[in-house]
Write an enzyme that holds these catalytic residues in place. Sequence first.
Site, PDB file in Angstrom:
ATOM      1  N   ARG A 161       7.327  -7.057  -1.333  1.00 25.71           N
ATOM      2  CA  ARG A 161       6.390  -6.354  -0.446  1.00 25.71           C
ATOM      3  C   ARG A 161       5.678  -7.434   0.360  1.00 25.71           C
ATOM      4  O   ARG A 161       4.902  -8.220  -0.197  1.00 25.71           O
ATOM      5  CB  ARG A 161       5.408  -5.531  -1.281  1.00 25.71           C
ATOM      6  CG  ARG A 161       4.398  -4.708  -0.470  1.00 25.71           C
ATOM      7  CD  ARG A 161       3.548  -3.898  -1.433  1.00 25.71           C
ATOM      8  NE  ARG A 161       2.457  -3.208  -0.783  1.00 25.71           N
ATOM      9  CZ  ARG A 161       2.520  -1.974  -0.293  1.00 25.71           C
ATOM     10  NH1 ARG A 161       3.663  -1.285  -0.383  1.00 25.71           N
ATOM     11  NH2 ARG A 161       1.480  -1.402   0.268  1.00 25.71           N
ATOM     12  N   HIS A 217       9.606   0.808   5.838  1.00 26.15           N
ATOM     13  CA  HIS A 217       9.162   1.156   4.477  1.00 26.15           C
ATOM     14  C   HIS A 217      10.162   2.170   3.892  1.00 26.15           C
ATOM     15  O   HIS A 217       9.815   3.322   3.640  1.00 26.15           O
ATOM     16  CB  HIS A 217       7.760   1.753   4.558  1.00 26.15           C
ATOM     17  CG  HIS A 217       6.999   1.724   3.270  1.00 26.15           C
ATOM     18  ND1 HIS A 217       7.536   1.296   2.075  1.00 26.15           N
ATOM     19  CD2 HIS A 217       5.708   2.091   2.974  1.00 26.15           C
ATOM     20  CE1 HIS A 217       6.645   1.391   1.120  1.00 26.15           C
ATOM     21  NE2 HIS A 217       5.524   1.866   1.644  1.00 26.15           N
ATOM     22  N   GLN A 230       9.365   4.343   0.598  1.00 28.30           N
ATOM     23  CA  GLN A 230       8.415   5.422   0.829  1.00 28.30           C
ATOM     24  C   GLN A 230       9.119   6.645   1.395  1.00 28.30           C
ATOM     25  O   GLN A 230       8.846   7.787   0.994  1.00 28.30           O
ATOM     26  CB  GLN A 230       7.316   4.968   1.784  1.00 28.30           C
ATOM     27  CG  GLN A 230       6.318   6.059   2.146  1.00 28.30           C
ATOM     28  CD  GLN A 230       5.544   6.560   0.953  1.00 28.30           C
ATOM     29  OE1 GLN A 230       4.908   5.765   0.255  1.00 28.30           O
ATOM     30  NE2 GLN A 230       5.565   7.861   0.693  1.00 28.30           N
ATOM     31  N   ASP A 243      -0.446   8.519   8.805  1.00 21.48           N
ATOM     32  CA  ASP A 243      -0.713   7.325   8.010  1.00 21.48           C
ATOM     33  C   ASP A 243      -2.054   6.770   8.475  1.00 21.48           C
ATOM     34  O   ASP A 243      -2.620   7.225   9.474  1.00 21.48           O
ATOM     35  CB  ASP A 243       0.414   6.297   8.215  1.00 21.48           C
ATOM     36  CG  ASP A 243       0.391   5.164   7.196  1.00 21.48           C
ATOM     37  OD1 ASP A 243      -0.442   5.189   6.272  1.00 21.48           O
ATOM     38  OD2 ASP A 243       1.222   4.236   7.330  1.00 21.48           O
ATOM     39  N   CYS A 252       1.449   8.685   3.107  1.00 25.94           N
ATOM     40  CA  CYS A 252       1.940   7.727   2.109  1.00 25.94           C
ATOM     41  C   CYS A 252       0.830   7.128   1.259  1.00 25.94           C
ATOM     42  O   CYS A 252       1.109   6.508   0.232  1.00 25.94           O
ATOM     43  CB  CYS A 252       2.756   6.629   2.781  1.00 25.94           C
ATOM     44  SG  CYS A 252       1.808   5.564   3.900  1.00 25.94           S
ATOM     45  N   ARG A 298       7.472   8.451  -5.704  1.00 22.17           N
ATOM     46  CA  ARG A 298       7.880   7.059  -5.538  1.00 22.17           C
ATOM     47  C   ARG A 298       8.642   6.593  -6.784  1.00 22.17           C
ATOM     48  O   ARG A 298       9.634   5.862  -6.676  1.00 22.17           O
ATOM     49  CB  ARG A 298       6.656   6.163  -5.299  1.00 22.17           C
ATOM     50  CG  ARG A 298       5.960   6.334  -3.955  1.00 22.17           C
ATOM     51  CD  ARG A 298       6.793   5.831  -2.790  1.00 22.17           C
ATOM     52  NE  ARG A 298       7.122   4.427  -2.893  1.00 22.17           N
ATOM     53  CZ  ARG A 298       6.344   3.408  -2.535  1.00 22.17           C
ATOM     54  NH1 ARG A 298       5.136   3.657  -2.024  1.00 22.17           N
ATOM     55  NH2 ARG A 298       6.754   2.159  -2.659  1.00 22.17           N
TER      56      ARG A 298
END
Length: 309
Positions: free
Chosen positions: A109, A136, A139, A227, A266, A294
């Site tokens: 990450r 991502h 996600q 987001d 998310c 997830r």
Amino acid sequence: MTVRHLLDLGDAGADAIGTMLADAHARKAARAGWPKGRADADAPLAGHVLAMIFEKNSTRTRVSFDVAMRQLGGSALILDSGTTQLGRGESLADTARVLSRMVDAIMIRTDDHAKIEELARHASVPVINGLTDRSHPCQIMADLLTIEEQGKPLRGLELAWLGDGNNVLHSILEAAGLVGFNVRVGTPVGYDPDSAFIEQARAAGAVITLTRDPAEAARGADVVVTDTWVSMGQNSAADRLAAMTPYQVNSALMACAKADAKFLHCLPAHVGEEVSADVFDGPASVVFDEAENRIHAQKSVLLWCAGKL
């Protein structure tokens, strides 16, 4: 066997995405009511170790990958630049070579997508994108799983995005082209997504609409997604927040979508900025199902990367 990396969703492709989603649904259903740390009946990654490299803060990615490995019968270890030789200048290439001798897969990450590409070039084990500034994918695998759980077929789905054209949207656009759904993007001037993702999705047959009108973006949508307006590492500039304010997902905007539309985010959310409290905590919101998923989606990603799907 060729090493299976997942740097972007295109590394897997449409068929593999379908296979991973089917596996995720089945594994989640099979362990209903079980303790979270109990391994799946088949423990398919028993003896396997995942190294997790964090150059950005994390809650969901950190916990979900750790728990995913435990449920698959394996284990995970956490690395960060401050407590490893990465923080003293060891190259990503050498880090990849060393970790490939010690673990079975690497999740990273980080910020610059070029870092994960460099890691994958030199790793002889799978490398998984836990988030970069470009995309991502993990996600979005969880998002697709959540949408299907809500009884909404992915092919032909109408998805609305409101706010910043960021890394999460890039992976949504990539998924749209691979899986076959349409995206209406409502963003202010200067905050559009990377045009390469738009062109790629359109070339694959997805209908991608860009608009400055948030109501137009949300109109008739099956799913509404947003987001945070200020991502990690960005300055909370007043002009950014001012530009984004008309794109807040609130009850008036959700009223433009279909009556049974679902809201995704998310997380972490800044309630009162990109989403109002009545939507975030309302009946359309499935954000905590999405967060839990997830784990389930990434279990199937890990299995695909390991060559077990």
